[in-house]
Design an enzyme around this catalytic site. Structure first.
Site, PDB file in Angstrom:
ATOM      1  N   SER A 134      16.131  41.264  56.800  1.00 18.74           N
ATOM      2  CA  SER A 134      16.031  42.165  55.651  1.00 18.74           C
ATOM      3  C   SER A 134      14.583  42.506  55.291  1.00 18.74           C
ATOM      4  O   SER A 134      13.870  43.098  56.074  1.00 18.74           O
ATOM      5  CB  SER A 134      16.787  41.557  54.474  1.00 18.74           C
ATOM      6  OG  SER A 134      17.308  42.588  53.664  1.00 18.74           O
ATOM      7  N   LYS A 186      22.156  52.491  29.874  1.00 14.77           N
ATOM      8  CA  LYS A 186      21.202  51.436  29.564  1.00 14.77           C
ATOM      9  C   LYS A 186      21.752  50.041  29.843  1.00 14.77           C
ATOM     10  O   LYS A 186      21.015  49.154  30.296  1.00 14.77           O
ATOM     11  CB  LYS A 186      20.775  51.544  28.097  1.00 14.77           C
ATOM     12  CG  LYS A 186      19.697  50.565  27.693  1.00 14.77           C
ATOM     13  CD  LYS A 186      18.410  50.834  28.443  1.00 14.77           C
ATOM     14  CE  LYS A 186      17.296  49.907  27.989  1.00 14.77           C
ATOM     15  NZ  LYS A 186      16.066  50.120  28.775  1.00 14.77           N
TER      16      LYS A 186
END
Length: 432
Positions: A134, A186
Site C-alpha cells: 500500500s 459535517k
C-alpha cells in the site's frame, strides 16, 4: 484510558489496520506492531557509499508514540533522511529498506515527492524486505529499481477507510448520543449512528479521489500504462514471483545480491556503458556537449583577449611612443581591407638618389597615424555627407588640448562618425 484518534483514510493492509486498532483498544500492555524507544534504529546508515534508509512498520505523517511504544513511524523523518543523504557527498546511491504494511494517506504524497526528489539527485533503489504494501509501495514506486526475496509480499495498492459504529452498544448501555452539526455532510461517518447510503457514497468519493492519486504515482514511477497499472492495483497482495510478472518489482534476489548490483551500476565504466546502454551514452554525450558549449565559447573569447594583449605588449616594446596609436587601431576593430587601402600613404619620400626613406622614425609615425585614421571607418559612406575638412579641424583642436594625434583622431571619429567617414573616403581617393 484515552485511545488516540486514528486518521480516517489509510493506504494500508486491512489486517494490519485492524491489528493496529486492536492494539490501541487493548491499552499499554499490548505489544503490537511497533518498537520501544530503546529499539529505534537510526534514520539511515552509510556503507561503502550506499545509504540505507530503513522503512519498517506502519507509517503516518508525524508518527505515533503510545506509552513509550512506537506504533507508527514518521513519514517526515523518512523524508528528512532522504534529503540528508541526497546532499551527502559521500553517498553514491540510496536504498530504501522496506518492511511495511503501509500507512496513512495524509503525508504519503509528501513522502513520495521526497523520494522522487532524492532519486533525481542520486540513484535510488528499493528493497522489499518481507512486506511492501500500500503506502509503502506508493513511496517505493519512485525508485529506479525494486527488488525482493522470493518470499516477500508486494502490492495491496488501494485505499481503505475503517468505519466503526457503536450505536447498539451505546443503546444497550443506556447511553444516547445526539449529533449537532452545521453542514449536511459535517457528521458523515460518525461512530454513534448507522452509516446511510448517502453518507457512504459521499465518503467513497474521497476514497476514489485518493485512489486516483495512488494510480498516477505508480503509473509515473514504474513507467507503465494506466491499463497495466490497474491490473496491478486492485488491492491484491502478491508473492514476489507474481509481483515480478505483474510488473510491481524488477528482480527477485537476495539482499546481498541486490546491493552488489547497485554498486556495480555506479562503477560501470565507459566501455560497459557503451555496450549495454548505447542510447544512454548518446544522451550523456549530448548533455555534456550542451553544457560544454558555453564554456568553450568563453574560453575562446578569453584566449583571444589574452593573445591580443600579448601582441600589443610586443608591439609596445618595439614601437615605443607610437604604441598608443597601435592600441587605438586594435581596439577600434579596423579591418585588414581598410589598412590595405591606406598602404600607399604609409610610404615616405626617399632620400635624393637613394631607395632609403629620408627618416625611419617619420616613416613609422606616418604609417601608424594612417592606421589610426582608419580605426573607426564605417563599412558604407553616404555620398552626400559633408566635407571632411571639419574632421581634421576637430582633431587639431583635440591635439591643442594636449592629446596625442592618435587619441585625438579616435575620439573625434567616435563622436563625429559622419565627418570621419567623409574624411576617410577622401584619403582613400587620394591614395589611388
Amino acid at each position: 484510558m484515552t485511545i488516540p484518534n486514528l486518521p480516517s483514510l489509510w493506504a494500508m493492509q486491512p489486517e494490519a489496520l485492524t491489528a493496529l486498532a486492536d492494539t490501541l483498544n487493548q491499552g499499554p500492555d499490548a505489544r503490537g506492531p511497533g518498537r520501544s524507544e530503546e529499539q529505534q534504529a537510526p534514520l539511515y546508515t552509510v556503507e561503502d557509499g550506499l545509504a540505507v534508509i530503513p522503512v519498517q512498520g506502519a507509517m503516518s505523517k508525524h508518527g505515533l508514540q503510545f506509552f513509550g511504544w512506537r506504533l507508527l513511524f514518521s513519514m517526515r523523518e523518512i523524508a528528512a533522511a532522504l534529503k540528508e543523504v541526497a546532499a551527502d557527498t559521500s553517498v553514491r546511491a540510496i536504498m530504501l529498506d522496506v518492511d511495511s504494511p503501509g500507512g496513512t494517506v495524509d503525508g504519503i504524497e509528501e513522502l513520495a515527492l521526497a523520494v522522487r526528489t532524492a532519486a533525481a539527485a542520486k540513484p535510488l533503489y528499493a528493497w522489499a524486505d518481507g512486506l511492501m504494501a500500500s503506502a509503502a509501495y506508493w513511496m517505493a514506486s519512485g525508485a529506479r529499481r525494486i527488488a525482493a526475496p522470493a518470499t516477500a509480499q508486494v502490492g495491496s495498492i488501494g485505499v481503505i477507510s475503517m468505519h466503526r459504529e457503536f450505536s447498539k452498544a451505546l443503546e444497550g448501555a443506556g447511553v444516547r448520543y445526539t449529533i449537532l452539526a452545521a453542514g449536511h455532510y459535517k457528521a458523515a461517518g460518525n461512530a454513534v449512528e448507522p452509516l446511510s447510503d448517502e453518507m457512504r457514497a459521499y465518503l467513497q468519493e474521497g476514497i476514489d479521489a485518493v485512489y486516483e492519486l495512488f494510480l498516477s504515482a505508480v503509473e509515473q514511477g514504474r513507467g507503465v500504462s494506466r491499463e497495466k497499472t490497474l491490473a496491478m492495483a486492485d488491492g491484491k497482495i502478491f508473492i514476489a514471483g507474481e509481483a515480478l510478472k505483474a510488473g510491481l518489482i524488477d528482480r527477485i534476489c537476495s539482499r546481498e545480491e541486490f546491493i552488489k548490483q547497485i554498486k556495480q551500476e555506479w562503477t560501470m565504466n565507459l566501455a560497459e556503458l557503451r555496450a549495454q546502454h548505447p542510447e544512454l551514452e548518446q544522451e550523456l554525450r549530448a548533455e555534456l556537449e550542451k553544457d560544454r558549449a558555453p564554456a568553450l565559447e568563453n574560453a575562446r573569447a578569453e584566449g583571444a583577449k589574452e593573445e591580443q594583449a600579448r601582441l600589443i605588449g610586443l608591439a609596445c616594446a618595439v614601437l615605443g611612443d607610437a604604441a598608443e596609436t597601435l592600441k587605438t587601431v586594435v581596439q577600434s576593430g579596423v579591418t585588414v581591407e581598410q589598412i590595405r587601402a591606406l598602404q600607399p600613404l604609409m610610404q615616405p619620400a626617399a632620400k635624393a638618389g637613394t631607395a632609403q626613406p629620408a627618416d625611419p622614425d617619420p616613416y613609422r609615425k606616418d604609417a601608424l597615424d594612417a592606421l589610426g585614421k582608419a580605426a573607426a571607418a564605417p563599412a558604407d559612406v553616404a555620398p552626400d555627407q559633408p566635407a571632411g575638412d571639419d574632421f581634421m579641424a576637430l582633431v587639431n583642436a583635440k591635439i591643442s588640448e594636449g592629446k596625442s594625434k592618435g587619441q585625438a583622431m579616435h575620439e573625434v571619429a567616435r563622436d563625429n562618425p559622419e565627418a570621419h567617414a567623409v574624411w576617410l573616403k577622401n584619403v582613400q581617393k587620394e591614395s589611388k
